[in-house]
Write an enzyme that holds these catalytic residues in place. Structure first.
Site, PDB file in Angstrom:
ATOM      1  N   ASP A  43       0.827  -1.210   0.000  1.00 44.16           N
ATOM      2  CA  ASP A  43       0.000   0.000   0.000  1.00 44.16           C
ATOM      3  C   ASP A  43       0.856   1.253   0.000  1.00 44.16           C
ATOM      4  O   ASP A  43       0.555   2.231  -0.664  1.00 44.16           O
ATOM      5  CB  ASP A  43      -0.895   0.018   1.247  1.00 44.16           C
ATOM      6  CG  ASP A  43      -2.062  -0.922   1.097  1.00 44.16           C
ATOM      7  OD1 ASP A  43      -2.113  -1.626   0.071  1.00 44.16           O
ATOM      8  OD2 ASP A  43      -2.912  -0.945   1.999  1.00 44.16           O
ATOM      9  N   TYR A  46       2.210   1.875  -3.342  1.00 43.75           N
ATOM     10  CA  TYR A  46       1.118   2.311  -4.216  1.00 43.75           C
ATOM     11  C   TYR A  46       0.785   3.781  -3.965  1.00 43.75           C
ATOM     12  O   TYR A  46       0.692   4.586  -4.890  1.00 43.75           O
ATOM     13  CB  TYR A  46      -0.100   1.428  -3.951  1.00 43.75           C
ATOM     14  CG  TYR A  46      -1.306   1.758  -4.801  1.00 43.75           C
ATOM     15  CD1 TYR A  46      -1.394   1.321  -6.116  1.00 43.75           C
ATOM     16  CD2 TYR A  46      -2.359   2.509  -4.286  1.00 43.75           C
ATOM     17  CE1 TYR A  46      -2.492   1.620  -6.896  1.00 43.75           C
ATOM     18  CE2 TYR A  46      -3.463   2.812  -5.056  1.00 43.75           C
ATOM     19  CZ  TYR A  46      -3.528   2.356  -6.361  1.00 43.75           C
ATOM     20  OH  TYR A  46      -4.618   2.663  -7.121  1.00 43.75           O
ATOM     21  N   LYS A 129      -6.206  26.811  19.910  1.00 39.90           N
ATOM     22  CA  LYS A 129      -6.773  26.296  18.669  1.00 39.90           C
ATOM     23  C   LYS A 129      -7.007  27.499  17.765  1.00 39.90           C
ATOM     24  O   LYS A 129      -7.881  28.325  18.032  1.00 39.90           O
ATOM     25  CB  LYS A 129      -8.077  25.558  18.937  1.00 39.90           C
ATOM     26  CG  LYS A 129      -8.659  24.920  17.688  1.00 39.90           C
ATOM     27  CD  LYS A 129      -9.774  23.953  18.051  1.00 39.90           C
ATOM     28  CE  LYS A 129     -10.227  23.155  16.844  1.00 39.90           C
ATOM     29  NZ  LYS A 129     -10.723  23.979  15.738  1.00 39.90           N
ATOM     30  N   LYS A 325     -13.231  23.687  23.634  1.00 41.67           N
ATOM     31  CA  LYS A 325     -13.695  24.945  23.054  1.00 41.67           C
ATOM     32  C   LYS A 325     -14.022  25.972  24.138  1.00 41.67           C
ATOM     33  O   LYS A 325     -14.357  25.610  25.266  1.00 41.67           O
ATOM     34  CB  LYS A 325     -14.960  24.688  22.214  1.00 41.67           C
ATOM     35  CG  LYS A 325     -14.753  23.758  21.029  1.00 41.67           C
ATOM     36  CD  LYS A 325     -13.885  24.421  19.985  1.00 41.67           C
ATOM     37  CE  LYS A 325     -13.917  23.692  18.654  1.00 41.67           C
ATOM     38  NZ  LYS A 325     -15.104  23.888  17.871  1.00 41.67           N
TER      39      LYS A 325
HETATM   40  S1  IVH Z   1      -4.125  19.352  15.954  1.00 37.47           S
HETATM   41  C1  IVH Z   1      -4.263  15.151  14.599  1.00 37.47           C
HETATM   42  N1  IVH Z   1      -3.720  21.767  16.888  1.00 37.47           N
HETATM   43  O1  IVH Z   1      -8.429  22.467  14.100  1.00 37.47           O
HETATM   44  C2  IVH Z   1      -4.247  16.549  15.095  1.00 37.47           C
HETATM   45  N2  IVH Z   1      -5.324  21.509  15.178  1.00 37.47           N
HETATM   46  O2  IVH Z   1     -10.803  20.857  14.528  1.00 37.47           O
HETATM   47  C3  IVH Z   1      -5.102  17.421  14.292  1.00 37.47           C
HETATM   48  N3  IVH Z   1      -6.387  23.573  14.473  1.00 37.47           N
HETATM   49  O3  IVH Z   1      -8.043  20.421  11.296  1.00 37.47           O
HETATM   50  C4  IVH Z   1      -5.107  18.817  14.599  1.00 37.47           C
HETATM   51  N4  IVH Z   1      -5.283  24.909  15.814  1.00 37.47           N
HETATM   52  O4  IVH Z   1      -7.011  22.765  11.200  1.00 37.47           O
HETATM   53  C5  IVH Z   1      -4.404  21.018  16.025  1.00 37.47           C
HETATM   54  N5  IVH Z   1      -3.231  23.851  17.774  1.00 37.47           N
HETATM   55  C6  IVH Z   1      -3.907  23.092  16.921  1.00 37.47           C
HETATM   56  C7  IVH Z   1      -4.849  23.657  16.040  1.00 37.47           C
HETATM   57  C8  IVH Z   1      -5.548  22.814  15.194  1.00 37.47           C
HETATM   58  C9  IVH Z   1      -6.201  24.841  14.872  1.00 37.47           C
HETATM   59  C10 IVH Z   1      -7.375  23.140  13.474  1.00 37.47           C
HETATM   60  C11 IVH Z   1      -6.828  22.176  12.460  1.00 37.47           C
HETATM   61  C12 IVH Z   1      -7.718  20.952  12.546  1.00 37.47           C
HETATM   62  C13 IVH Z   1      -8.912  21.501  13.224  1.00 37.47           C
HETATM   63  C14 IVH Z   1      -9.640  20.392  13.961  1.00 37.47           C
END
Ligand code: IVH
Length: 705
Positions: A43, A46, A129, A325
C-alpha cells in the site's frame, strides 16, 4: 523502480515520461489488486506512486494524460486546483465544551492504556486552537515541494504556489529529515484583516465576514500574485509523514519544528494531568481578546508520542487529542418568522428568521430551532426545557454560536413577549409537496411522507449526491443542481450521467454556461463515473449513513456487487445477511434497518440500479498496513480479560492491522482471542470450529507486547 528525480527538478520531457511510466505502474497495481491476483506492491508503495503522479500533474497540468490515474481530466487547469492525496490523512479533533469532559478525556486515555489510579499523571501539551484553515507542507530533502489544503482529510487542493508567498513558511529547511510534512494553520491577524477589508471596500471589491474567511479566500486564489498581496500568517501545530521520528514527545517535536524555522504558538505549554490542562485553558481564554488573532479553544495532546501511537485514531479523529472549546458567544434579537425547510430525508426543520444581530463577530439572521418539541419547550422525553417556556414569532430570543456550527436559538425572554403572540403551530403536512408529515414513535422529527415525489427531498438528495464527501463533481454545486432540476433535466442521480447525451447542446447554448463551461462540466461528470465504493454508498443519501458508516460498509463488503447482493438478500431483523450486517463493528440495528429498507423499496431500488448502471465502482481501499499483516481481512472476536492491553487497545490494534472486530461469534468469525474468564463466546467458537487463541498468541500475531 526509477523515478527518483525530485518533482521540482523534472524537465517537461522528463515529467511526460514519468507520468506515462506512473500511469502504467498504477494501472498494473490496480489490476493486480482489483482482480483476483495478489497485490504486487505494498500500500505504501502504491500511495507513493499516486502521490508522485499527483505532484507531477500539479506542476505540469498541461501534461495530464486523458486517462490519468488521478481520475482528473487534462486541460482546463485554470478551473480549479489540482488534487493532492495526503500521505497520511489530515484528521480533525474531538471537541469538549464542558470542563468535566477534560477529566473524562484523561480517564478515557488512562483506561485505554490500562493505567491504574496509583500510576503517575499523564503529560500533555496545551496550545491555542487557531481559527484559520489547515495546511500541509511537504518538504523533500529540505525543500518545500508541495502545500495542500485539508480538503476532505484524504484529498486536498494543491496550493503550493500560494503557500510559497507566505513569509512565515520557510521554503528551505536546514538539517531536516529527508521527507517531512509540517502541518499547521493559516490565519490572518485582526489588524491585517481590518486593513484588507478597508482596501477591498475602497477598490469596490468584495469584503470578508471574518478573518477566517479572509484567510481561506486569500489562500485559495488561482493567481498566486493575489495571495502574495494578502497578509497571511502560519502557526505549525503538528506533522504528517516524516522519514524519521522528530522526537519522543509532542513538546520536543514542536520545539524541533520551531528550531527548523516554523512559527509555533508561544502559549504552548507542557503540563501534567487534567486539572493543569484546565488551568492553561483558563489562562489562554483570559488572554483571548488581546492576542490579535482568533482562537476558538485550546487543543490538548498527549505528550508521549509512543503512547499516541498506541492510542491511534478513530475514523476521523485521534484518540490522544482533544479540542476544548471556549463557551459559545450569545446575543439577543427578535424572532421575525419561523420557516420550515424540508431536508433530504424528509425531516421538517424549523428555521428562525431573526432580526440580524452580531454574535461573536459574525452577523446572524438565521438560526436553527431543532424540532417542534424544542419550540414547545420540552425535550424528546416530554420533560420541560427552558423551564417549559415555548418560543413564539415576535419573541426576543437568545442566539448562540460556537465555532463553525449553525447558530442556535437558546432561550426566550417572556417579559418582552408581544401581546397576542400565539403558540407556534407546527405543520402536519409537508410545506413543499402537501404530503402528510408524520412523527414515528420515538422520533423527535416530523417527516414528509412524499418520498421522491416531494420536490424538496428530491433536490436535497441531488445536492447531497454531488456534495464534497459524495460525488463531489467539479462545477456541479447546489445552484446548478437546482437549475437543472427546475429545467426538468435531472430528477435523480442517474440523470446526471446522461445529461450530456440529452441536453449537452442546450447547455452549451445556455446563458451563464456556454461551450467551455459545459464541456468542463461533462468532463468532470465523466471523470466521476469511476467512483470509490464508499463514496457511492455515502452518496445514496440513506438515513443514518454518513461518511464514516459508508466507509465501514465499503470496507466490509469490499465491492459494489458484493454490497448490492448482500443488501438484496437482507431482511430487517432476520436471516444470515442481516446477521452479517449487524455483526459489523459500528453498525447498529438502526443504521442496518435504514440501509436494508432503502434497498427494499421498489422505487428507491430502481433509482439505485439506474445509477449503478452508469458507474464503474472501484473496490474499497484496504486498511493501512493490511497487506503485510497475518490478520488482514480476518474477523476477530475478543472475549474474557486481556492482561497486556485493554480491550479497547486490542480492538484498535486489530483494526489498524486490517482486521474486522466483531462483538459476537458466528460462522463468519475467523479467530477468537480468549483471555481468562472467557465464557459463552469461547464455547460457541469451539462448537463452530473457529480457531481460539490466548493473549500471548495474539500478541505474537499482532507483533507487539
Ligand atoms: S491538531 C491530529 N492543533 O483544528 C491533530 N489543530 O478541529 C489534528 N487547528 O483540522 C489537529 N489549531 O485545522 C491542532 N493547535 C492546533 C490547532 C488545530 C487549529 C485546526 C486544524 C484541525 C482543526 C480540527
Amino acid at each position: 523502480m526509477g523515478g527518483t528525480t525530485p518533482v521540482e527538478a523534472l524537465t517537461e520531457a522528463g515529467a511526460a515520461a514519468e507520468l506515462a511510466r506512473l500511469a502504467t505502474a498504477i494501472a498494473r497495481a490496480d489490476a493486480a489488486y482489483h482482480g483476483a491476483d495478489a497485490p504486487e506492491i505494498s500500500d505504501a508503495e502504491y500511495d507513493a506512486l499516486k502521490r508522485r503522479n499527483a505532484a507531477i500533474e500539479a506542476r505540469f497540468p498541461a501534461l495530464i494524460l486523458p486517462d490519468s490515474p488521478s481520475g482528473r481530466v487534462g486541460a482546463a487547469p485554470a478551473e480549479g486546483f489540482a488534487e493532492v492525496v495526503h500521505a497520511l490523512p489530515m484528521l480533525s479533533l474531538g471537541n469538549a465544551f464542558e470542563v468535566g469532559e477534560v477529566a473524562e478525556f484523561d480517564a478515557r486515555l488512562r483506561r485505554f492504556l490500562g493505567l491504574g489510579e496509583a500510576e503517575a499523571p499523564l503529560a500533555y501539551t496545551a496550545e491555542p486552537k487557531i481559527d484559520g484553515l489547515s495546511l500541509s507542507l511537504r518538504y523533500e530533502a529540505g525543500l518545500l515541494v508541495q502545500a495542500a489544503t485539508r480538503g476532505d482529510g484524504s484529498r486536498g487542493e494543491n496550493v503550493t504556489a500560494n503557500a510559497r508567498t507566505i513569509a512565515d513558511i520557510p521554503s528551505r529547511l536546514a538539517a531536516a529529515p529527508a521527507v517531512l510534512e509540517v502541518r499547521g494553520e493559516v490565519y490572518m491577524r485582526h489588524g491585517d484583516f481590518a486593513a484588507l477589508n478597508a482596501r477591498q471596500a475602497a477598490a469596490g471589491g468584495k469584503t470578508f465576514a471574518n478573518p477566517r474567511n479572509a484567510a481561506a479566500g486569500s489562500l485559495r486564489q488561482l493567481d498566486a500574485a493575489v495571495t502574495r498581496a494578502r497578509p497571511l500568517r502560519f502557526f505549525a501545530w503538528g506533522w504528517g509523514e516524516a522519514s524519521e521520528p522528530l522526537a519522543a514527545t509532542q513538546a520536543a517535536a514542536m520545539a524541533r519544528l520551531a528550531g527548523l524555522g516554523f512559527p509555533v504558538n508561544p502559549l504552548l505549554r507542557r503540563v501534567l494531568g487534567p486539572e493543569a490542562l484546565i488551568e492553561v485553558w483558563a489562562a489562554i481564554e483570559a488572554q483571548r481578546a488581546t492576542l490579535g488573532y482568533d482562537i476558538d479553544g485550546v487543543v490538548y495532546k498527549l505528550d508521549d508520542l509512543a503512547l499516541q501511537g498506541r492510542l491511534g485514531a478513530r475514523a476521523a479523529t485521534p484518540r490522544w487529542a482533544l479540542a476544548h472549546k471556549f463557551p459559545a458567544e450569545t446575543a439577543w434579537t427578535r424572532l421575525e418568522a419561523i420557516d420550515i425547510t424540508v431536508g433530504r430525508t424528509g425531516a421538517l426543520s424549523p428555521v428562525a428568521r431573526l432580526m440580524p444581530v452580531t454574535v461573536g463577530g459574525v452577523v446572524v439572521s438565521n438560526a436553527t430551532l431543532h424540532n417542534e418539541d424544542y419550540i414547545a419547550g420540552r425535550n424528546a422525553k416530554g420533560e420541560p426545557i427552558r423551564e417549559g417556556r415555548d418560543i413564539r414569532v415576535g419573541d426576543w430570543v437568545q442566539v448562540y454560536r460556537a465555532g463553525d456550527v449553525i447558530p442556535k436559538v437558546a432561550d426566550v425572554d417572556l417579559a418582552r413577549r408581544p401581546a397576542g403572540a400565539e403558540p407556534f403551530r407546527f405543520p402536519l403536512v409537508c410545506p413543499e409537496c402537501g404530503a402528510q408529515a408524520v412523527r414515528e414513535p420515538g422520533d423527535s422529527v416530523r417527516r414528509c411522507t412524499g418520498g421522491l415525489i416531494c420536490p424538496a427531498q428530491a433536490v436535497e438528495r441531488l445536492k447531497h449526491f454531488v456534495s464534497r464527501g459524495a460525488f463531489d463533481i467539479e462545477g456541479l454545486g447546489a445552484k446548478s443542481v437546482e437549475e437543472f432540476r427546475a429545467l426538468g433535466w435531472i430528477a435523480e442521480p442517474a440523470d446526471i450521467f446522461t445529461l450530456e447525451a440529452r441536453h449537452g447542446a442546450a447547455l452549451a447554448a445556455r446563458d451563464g454556461w456556454g461551450e467551455r463551461s459545459a464541456a468542463n462540466l461533462f468532463a468532470a461528470i465523466a471523470a466521476r463515473r469511476r467512483i470509490p465504493l464508499q463514496r457511492l454508498i455515502f452518496a445514496l443519501g440513506i438515513r443514518h449513513v454518513g461518511e464514516v458508516a459508508a466507509k465501514v460498509l465499503a470496507r466490509h463488503y469490499g465491492s459494489w456487487p458484493a454490497f448490492e447482493a448482500a443488501m438484496t438478500a437482507a431482511e430487517v431483523g432476520r436471516g444470515p445477511a442481516w446477521e452479517e450486517l449487524t455483526a459489523i463493528d459500528q453498525v447498529g440495528t438502526v443504521l442496518a434497518g435504514a440501509v436494508v429498507t432503502a434497498f427494499r423499496q421498489p422505487a428507491e431500488r430502481a433509482a439505485i440500479d439506474r445509477l449503478a448502471a452508469q458507474l464503474d465502482v472501484l473496490p474499497a481501499s484496504r486498511p493501512q498496513a493490511a497487506a503485510a499483516s497475518p490478520v488482514a481481512g480476518k474477523t476477530i472476536v475478543f472475549t474474557g480479560t486481556l492482561e497486556k492491553m485493554t480491550r479497547a487497545e486490542a480492538k484498535a490494534r486489530a483494526e489498524a492491522l486490517g482486521a474486522k472486530v466483531a462483538g459476537s461469534v458466528s460462522a463468519r468469525t475467523d479467530l477468537v482471542v480468549a483471555g481468562p474468564g472467557a465464557g459463552s463466546k469461547a464455547q460457541k467458537a469451539a462448537e463452530l470450529g473457529v480457531q481460539v487463541i490466548d493473549e500471548a498468541a495474539w500478541l505474537a500475531l499482532a507483533g507487539g507486547g
